[in-house]
Scaffold this active site. Structure first.
Site, PDB file in Angstrom:
ATOM      1  CD  GLU A   5      -6.680   6.041   1.914  1.00  0.00           C
ATOM      2  OE1 GLU A   5      -5.758   5.854   2.711  1.00  0.00           O
ATOM      3  OE2 GLU A   5      -6.502   6.100   0.685  1.00  0.00           O
TER       4      GLU A   5
ATOM      5  CG  ASP B 268      -2.193   0.839   0.903  1.00  0.00           C
ATOM      6  OD1 ASP B 268      -2.138   1.678  -0.012  1.00  0.00           O
ATOM      7  OD2 ASP B 268      -3.212   0.665   1.598  1.00  0.00           O
TER       8      ASP B 268
HETATM    9  C1  BGC Z   1      -5.040   3.045  -0.002  1.00  0.00           C
HETATM   10  C2  BGC Z   1      -5.207   1.971  -1.029  1.00  0.00           C
HETATM   11  C3  BGC Z   1      -4.999   2.516  -2.413  1.00  0.00           C
HETATM   12  C4  BGC Z   1      -3.651   3.204  -2.487  1.00  0.00           C
HETATM   13  C5  BGC Z   1      -3.362   3.827  -3.829  1.00  0.00           C
HETATM   14  C6  BGC Z   1      -3.765   3.820  -0.196  1.00  0.00           C
HETATM   15  O1  BGC Z   1      -3.721   4.920   0.659  1.00  0.00           O
HETATM   16  O2  BGC Z   1      -5.037   2.487   1.278  1.00  0.00           O
HETATM   17  O3  BGC Z   1      -6.480   1.388  -0.898  1.00  0.00           O
HETATM   18  O4  BGC Z   1      -5.086   1.486  -3.340  1.00  0.00           O
HETATM   19  O5  BGC Z   1      -3.571   4.219  -1.519  1.00  0.00           O
HETATM   20  O6  BGC Z   1      -4.103   4.969  -4.028  1.00  0.00           O
HETATM   21  C1  BGC Z   2      -3.850   7.879  -0.712  1.00  0.00           C
HETATM   22  C2  BGC Z   2      -3.320   8.281  -2.014  1.00  0.00           C
HETATM   23  C3  BGC Z   2      -3.331   9.783  -1.971  1.00  0.00           C
HETATM   24  C4  BGC Z   2      -2.428  10.277  -0.852  1.00  0.00           C
HETATM   25  C5  BGC Z   2      -2.475  11.769  -0.705  1.00  0.00           C
HETATM   26  C6  BGC Z   2      -2.835   8.268   0.331  1.00  0.00           C
HETATM   27  O1  BGC Z   2      -3.179   7.792   1.586  1.00  0.00           O
HETATM   28  O2  BGC Z   2      -4.176   6.542  -0.751  1.00  0.00           O
HETATM   29  O3  BGC Z   2      -4.082   7.750  -3.053  1.00  0.00           O
HETATM   30  O4  BGC Z   2      -2.949  10.329  -3.187  1.00  0.00           O
HETATM   31  O5  BGC Z   2      -2.729   9.664   0.370  1.00  0.00           O
HETATM   32  O6  BGC Z   2      -1.817  12.240   0.418  1.00  0.00           O
END
Ligand code: BGC
Ligand code: BGC
Length: 833
Positions: free
Chosen positions: A536, A335
């Site tokens: 998230e 991740d």
């Molecule tokens: C998330 C994932 C996601 C990845 C890419 C992460 O923060 O937990 O679910 O696939 O970012 O965007």
């Molecule tokens: C997310 C990413 C996002 C990033 C931005 C991550 O946790 O999964 O997809 O672009 O945070 O800070």
């Protein structure tokens, strides 16, 4: 950030009473229920022999293996290490791939071609061509291994303007329709393939147990059986089915995520699942059983931990259980910089994760070359054993061979590429609309108010009525789903637009009035309201109360009631929430979850046809239990005391109606909606205290409510700080680029130096004098990126004083709020000293 909040003891007092006369207990105090979890009952070492061996549909193919071996034999160690890296397009250019032959690129939720999240589909395809061309350019005779592109197509090709956005998983869970899940997967894959992109980070198969988690809506259900029945179907929809259309044109690589226990972290993003190995296996692994059987080519280890050990570094689960026992022979994709959280690792250096069984790092940031260099060094010096390196690369090559990557050619030359009319194609929209209508759950329909006559005069009100972004939720064009307008969804339809169309066809009239005002009294009102988008951790909540700080939606419902206008509530949310007052205030109440771009599917079940009969009955059944009380974060029908408002499986229909009696509305007097609040409504949150020292006097003043703000009068050197009883962990917030926000007003200009500080082990301070030099009546805001403090040496995992305001001279300042939130930094510069 914290598991303790402003949740007074009154919550506890409600429990024994149940619905009825819960009493209020006056004194607010901290609720210990959600406090620091107990020490792990079991260590984080899994026993693979206790896990199932699923009967995988895809067998090892000797021809594929021979091809992989032949490639591997000709690759240099540099080539091999390159395959282990996936880098965000925000951090890498096509030119970089000419030199560094990396395995993959991705677009994180915030990344897009030319940094433009609204870039047309053609720009995505063009950019992929450029990356691809660079990846296959080589003259040294070693094997060409094309790069693949991963994206979060989690409810449709949701990063692409014009795509069909399906209901988020929680709504799909209510359909109980695995066959439709498969069609959604196939439509999503086809729309993704139109942009050339060949890999999706979906499906999420989290079995969410605590609805406070901001990713609850990414979960099909709290019930493992539902998740299991969907995961395999979704994988087959996305990748095609083994033995028939597996990885044929129009299909993309799937990724089941997040392995494992992401739904068991007590409502905390990237938290710790303190559960037994049996629970991990029987509850949380449900989606892997069917997803692996269906041949999922990649699996994403979770950011979260199991009994204190980060999943990304847990060898017994990644290697022992997933690969060796369950037979997964695709590759694991980390991740987003999750490897950096494994002990002994940084984002730029993490052999322990590879050695535990991670096959590809997902990296974002400027330091990917450092990650490459460190990994190369560790591969050369044996820190990463050669066998492990080869195994990881073999897995990646196997997936690329199986996916047809070597034959696919330039992205723009692929069969579906450039067919942009697939985005929002009528056939896909029809599938989405079907899903929307099947996911609607009718919670209440007293007096048989629904269905509404199509000849009626209907007022459509509420902030969600004509807002496609709100009905789509997070992961919709932008990561957080914010910053969009209806124009961002050219192939979408708002809920109002769908109602309008249905009513018009039936000879009636629908009028949009977001604030609910009207000239002529309507026959009935539909109020569409609910949660606004989040993704998230920004969606983590300390309470299940809907909108604790703003009851205007409730007031709107009541206004119609008072005027004698029957009212239908359509509730948009990423999870079940405590809405007893709103349910009471409505004659009919529909849980719509986050339906996506096909708002018309809502009208399909609300409005009757010309013959007065509903064309579509409700089919949705809750896939999550609905709370009766505010403290019911976790509801499990297998628990003896299971006492929800509506159990899992509940859902009225026109054929089987039922009435809902008046519900208990007792709520605690004080709840914080913002889990990252430090000081709110005149108080520091439970578990912290306000300390004032030196030449400063504190009083309370009113900003919006009585004594909701703090007044500090410095006559000389002094400071005020918030001190935590137990250190708090703000690493997630810091990684997520959040800031410390202060809402303030200057009543007496600073005569000395003023600083804002944070303490965790070390103290770091940021000068803010400039923002406090002029007194005025206006309220202002300072946002200091948490990074400033982290860079200044503060241990973000153990913050004891999240904020200190210190002045060396006179200063008059009123403070109405302090919290950690997302905001553009300013007006101060980081300037840590
Ligand atoms: C998330 C994932 C996601 C990845 C890419 C992460 O923060 O937990 O679910 O696939 O970012 O965007
Ligand atoms: C997310 C990413 C996002 C990033 C931005 C991550 O946790 O999964 O997809 O672009 O945070 O800070």
């Amino acid at each position: 950030m914290r598991t303790k909040h402003i949740v007074p003891v009154a919550v506890l007092a409600i429990i024994p009473g149940g619905v009825g006369q819960a009493q209020q207990v006056a004194a607010p105090a901290a609720i210990p229920a959600a406090a620091a979890p107990p020490a792990p009952a079991t260590p984080a070492l899994a026993h693979p022999e206790r896990w199932p061996r699923p009967a995988l549909k895809r067998q090892r193919d000797p021809r594929v293996e021979a091809r992989v071996d032949a490639l591997l034999a000709r690759m240099s160690i540099e080539d091999k290490v390159g395959q282990l890296l996936q880098v965000d397009i925000a951090s890498i250019t096509p030119t970089d791939l000419e030199k560094y032959k990396l395995g993959s690129i991705l677009n994180g939720g915030n990344s897009a071609p030319d940094n433009d999240e609204f870039a047309p589909a053609s720009a995505w395809l063009k950019l992929f061509d450029a990356f691809y061309d660079a990846s296959v350019k080589r003259a040294d005779g070693r094997p060409v291994v094309p790069v693949i592109w991963g994206t979060d197509a989690v409810h449709g090709a949701n990063n692409i303007v014009g795509a069909t956005l399906f209901p988020h998983n929680i709504g799909l869970g209510a359909m109980r329709n695995p066959a439709l899940i498969r069609r959604i997967g196939a439509a999503t894959a086809a729309e993704t393939a139109a942009t050339g992109i060949d890999w999706s980070f979906a499906p999420t198969v989290a079995v969410v147990q605590d609805d406070r988690w901001g990713r609850t809506y990414e979960s099909y259900s709290e019930d493992p059986a539902i998740v299991e029945s969907y995961a395999g179907q979704m994988v087959e929809g996305i990748q095609g089915a083994v033995g028939s259309d597996f990885m044929n044109p129009g299909h993309v690589i799937a990724s089941i995520k997040h392995f494992l226990g992401d739904g068991g972290t007590g409502g905390r993003d990237q938290g710790d699942a303190r559960v037994s190995e049996e629970a991990l296996r029987d509850v949380h692994a449900a989606g892997y059983r069917s997803g692996l059987v269906a041949g999922a080519l990649t699996v994403m280890p979770s950011f979260s931990s199991w009994n204190g050990t980060k999943m990304t570094g847990n060898k017994s689960l990644l290697t022992g259980v997933l690969k060796e026992r369950m037979g997964f022979d695709g590759f694991t994709i980390g991740d987003w910089n999750a490897h950096g959280q494994v002990p002994g690792c940084s984002n730029e250096d993490c052999a322990p994760a590879i050695n535990a069984g991670l096959d590809m790092f997902m990296y974002s940031g400027p330091g990917w070359k450092t990650l490459y260099d460190n990994t190369l060094r560790e591969a050369k010096d044996g820190t990463i054993p050669a066998a492990r390196l080869d195994d990881a690369v073999r897995r990646i090559l196997r997936v690329k061979v199986l996916a047809g990557t070597f034959e696919a050619g330039r992205p723009s030359s692929r069969p579906l590429s450039g067919k942009f009319d697939l985005l929002g194609a009528p056939a896909h929209r029809a599938v989405a609309r079907e899903a929307v209508r099947e996911s609607m759950v009718l919670l209440k329909n007293n007096g048989g108010l629904l269905p509404l006559k199509a000849s009626a005069n209907i007022l459509v009100a509420g902030r969600g009525a004509d807002d496609i972004g709100q009905q789509a939720g997070g992961w919709s064009i932008t990561w957080q789903g914010t910053g969009v307008t209806n124009a961002s969804f050219p192939n979408g339809q708002s809920i109002f637009a769908g109602i309008d169309q249905a009513v018009r066809a039936g000879g009636g009239k629908a009028t949009l009035s977001v604030d609910g005002r009207y000239q002529a009294r309507p026959d009935v009102a539909i109020v569409v309201f609910g949660e606004t988008p989040y993704a998230e951790f920004t969606g983590d909540r300390p309470t299940l109360e809907y909108s604790p700080d703003d009851k205007s939606d409730l007031a709107l419902l009541k206004r119609f009631r008072a005027a004698g206008v029957p009212v239908v509530a359509v509730f948009l949310s990423g999870r079940p929430l405590w809405v007893n007052p709103e349910i009471n205030a409505a004659d009919a109440f529909v849980a719509a979850f986050l339906p996506g771009t096909e708002g018309g599917g809502v009208a399909d079940v609300l409005i009757a046809g010309k013959d007065g009969k509903p064309a579509h009955d409700f089919r949705g059944k809750l896939s999550f239990s609905w709370p009766k009380r505010l403290d019911q974060f976790v509801l499990n029908r297998r628990d003896p005391g299971y006492d929800p408002l509506f159990p899992i499986g509940y859902g009225l229909t026109y054929a089987t109606p039922g009435a809902v009696a008046a519900l208990d509305e007792t709520r605690p007097t004080l709840t914080a909606s913002d889990q990252n609040a430090l000081f709110v409504r005149g108080q520091v949150v439970a578990g912290a205290r306000l300390d004032v020292a030196g030449a400063v006097r504190q009083t309370r003043i009113d900003r919006n409510a009585q004594e909701d703000s703090l007044r500090l009068a410095f006559t000389g050197k002094g400071e005020a700080s918030i001190e935590e009883a137990k250190p708090i962990d703000v690493t997630r917030e810091s990684n997520g680029q959040l800031s410390l926000l202060l809402d303030y007003r200057i009543t007496g200009a600073a005569t000395g130096e003023v600083i804002l500080g944070m303490t965790g082990g070390k103290t770091a301070t940021v000068p803010v004098t400039g923002a406090m030099k002029a007194a005025g009546a206006d309220w202002r805001q300072i946002a200091v990126p948490l990074r400033c403090f982290a860079d200044g040496g503060v241990d973000m995992a153990k913050v004891t004083k999240p904020v200190t305001l210190a002045s060396t001279g006179a200063l008059g300042i009123d403070i109405s709020g302090i919290r950690i939130a997302s905001a553009p930094p300013g007006p101060v510069a980081c300037g840590v000293r």
